[in-house]
Design an enzyme around this catalytic site. Structure first.
Site, short mmCIF file in Angstrom:
data_model
loop_
_atom_site.label_atom_id
_atom_site.label_comp_id
_atom_site.label_asym_id
_atom_site.label_seq_id
_atom_site.Cartn_x
_atom_site.Cartn_y
_atom_site.Cartn_z
N GLN A 202 -11.35 43.97 19.81
CA GLN A 202 -9.99 44.21 19.56
C GLN A 202 -10.20 45.85 18.59
O GLN A 202 -10.88 45.63 17.76
CB GLN A 202 -9.51 43.50 18.63
CG GLN A 202 -9.68 41.72 18.93
CD GLN A 202 -8.44 41.65 20.09
OE1 GLN A 202 -7.28 41.55 19.93
NE2 GLN A 202 -8.96 41.38 21.40
N GLY A 243 0.60 37.86 15.92
CA GLY A 243 -0.39 38.20 16.77
C GLY A 243 -0.67 39.38 17.37
O GLY A 243 0.18 40.42 17.11
N HIS A 244 -1.87 39.66 17.94
CA HIS A 244 -2.14 40.98 18.25
C HIS A 244 -1.21 41.52 19.53
O HIS A 244 -0.63 40.78 20.39
CB HIS A 244 -3.57 41.14 18.83
CG HIS A 244 -4.00 40.13 20.07
ND1 HIS A 244 -5.07 40.25 20.73
CD2 HIS A 244 -3.20 39.12 20.59
CE1 HIS A 244 -5.19 39.32 21.69
NE2 HIS A 244 -4.06 38.71 21.58
N ASN A 245 -1.12 42.68 19.34
CA ASN A 245 -0.24 43.61 20.43
C ASN A 245 1.32 43.31 20.27
O ASN A 245 2.10 43.79 21.00
CB ASN A 245 -0.55 43.32 21.83
CG ASN A 245 -2.25 43.48 21.88
OD1 ASN A 245 -2.67 44.63 21.56
ND2 ASN A 245 -2.86 42.70 22.55
#
Length: 349
Positions: A202, A243-245
């Site tokens: 990441q 969460g990511h993105n």
């Protein structure tokens, strides 16, 4: 920021002027502000709800602050205000001003030589500011917080104790991060190889817009390649996961225990109620409200109020809930009809 109650008194006329309200009744001095059910003599109380009028009259408050247009029969002074919640915020600020502390870096702070810290910032004991990090003017970092390498924090931010901001994050002006929050931890990215979970690195970041506030023990994960973005003015309660993105718009609200999965697109002015959430890769239109415990399992392209799981319009959700409450009665009726039909067929034979 830390606040402390004033030791002096304020005149009701002074308070009314600060609140943009009007005073009816005798001017007097008060020493504090308290709820109607625990007010003491010398205090002023806000009365938002007419249902509390009886309790207010039985209480010891010396004066009341109520919204314009409400009637309230009392012989005590009353300040009428146009916007009650805004007035409450101002009144609290009057009686509990922010404690001003001197800028500077504690000798017990851990500061990398390459870090750039504004002269008006304050870094408390035990805080760590890593290599090439930038700390803006007026920003306060409380004890034992960690700022990762290359992270940029804007002006007038408040980083409370035990906050972790990982490397490479960008934080705007006026941001507040409460204790235990984690900004920029790895996103939850894995793939399966013969039953084994293999981590996907990441390497994205986190971008927080101006005036974002993030509650205690909430987490905003960094992106896999791009950034996780939270728009200006968005407020995130305690124990929330982003969460990511995921990209979140301006002035959204996320109530406690909400979970937003990765790669979601959330518009502006969106509200997620307590314990609500999304699956990954969904879009939510601006000015949408997700009721408590609502589960967004697909895109919401039209703003409105939604609830339940699978997600549905509020009206449909309420009708379905009402029907569920009647299922046991319906079942009894069906069983009774079935019994009668069976009894009738046996008699005919």
């Amino acid at each position: 920021m830390e606040r402390k109650k004033i030791s002096g008194k304020l005149k009701l006329s002074e308070i009314a002027a600060k609140l943009g309200g009007r005073l009816e009744g005798k001017d007097a001095e008060v020493t504090g502000i308290r709820p109607v059910d625990s007010a003491e003599s010398g205090c002023v109380s806000f009365l938002f709800d007419k249902k509390l009028a009886e309790a207010a009259l039985k209480g010891a408050a010396s004066a009341f602050i109520i919204p314009e247009g409400n009637s309230f029969a009392t012989d005590r002074p009353v300040i009428y205000v146009k916007e009650a919640r805004a007035a409450l915020a101002i009144a609290i600020d009057l009686f509990y001003p922010v404690v001003e502390r001197a800028a500077g870096i504690s000798e017990k702070a851990n500061i990398a030589p390459s870090a750039k810290i504004a002269l008006s910032a304050r870094i408390d004991a035990g805080a760590t500011v890593s290599e090439d990090a930038v700390i803006g003017a007026g920003t306060v970092i409380y004890p034992n917080s960690f700022i990762g390498s290359g992270t940029v924090i804007g002006d007038n931010c408040v980083i409370y104790p035990n906050v972790t901001v990982y490397h490479g994050c960008r934080i705007g002006n006026g941001v507040v991060l409460h204790s235990g929050s984690v900004i920029g931890a790895d996103g939850f990215g894995y793939y399966q190889d013969k039953g084994v979970s293999i981590k996907i690195p990441q390497v994205g970041g986190v971008v927080l817009g101006d005036n974002v506030e993030i509650g205690s023990n909430s987490c905003v994960d960094r992106g896999a390649l791009g950034d996780t973005v939270i728009g200006e003015g968005t407020k995130i309660d305690n124990q929330v996961q982003i969460g990511h993105n995921t990209r979140i718009g301006k002035h959204c609200i996320f109530v406690g225990q909400t979970g937003i999965a990765g790669s979601c697109e959330i518009g502006d002015y969106v509200v997620f109620g307590a314990r609500s959430g999304t699956k990954d890769h969904v879009r939510v239109a601006s000015k949408t409200i997700i009721a408590a415990q609502g589960g967004v399992d697909r895109d919401i392209d039209e703003s409105g109020i939604y609830g339940g799981f699978p997600i549905q319009s509020k009206m449909k959700w309420m009708k379905n809930n009402a029907a569920l409450l009647e299922i046991s009665d319906i079942r009894k009726k069906v069983n009774e009809i079935s019994r009668r039909l069976n009894d009738g067929s046996e008699t005919d034979s």
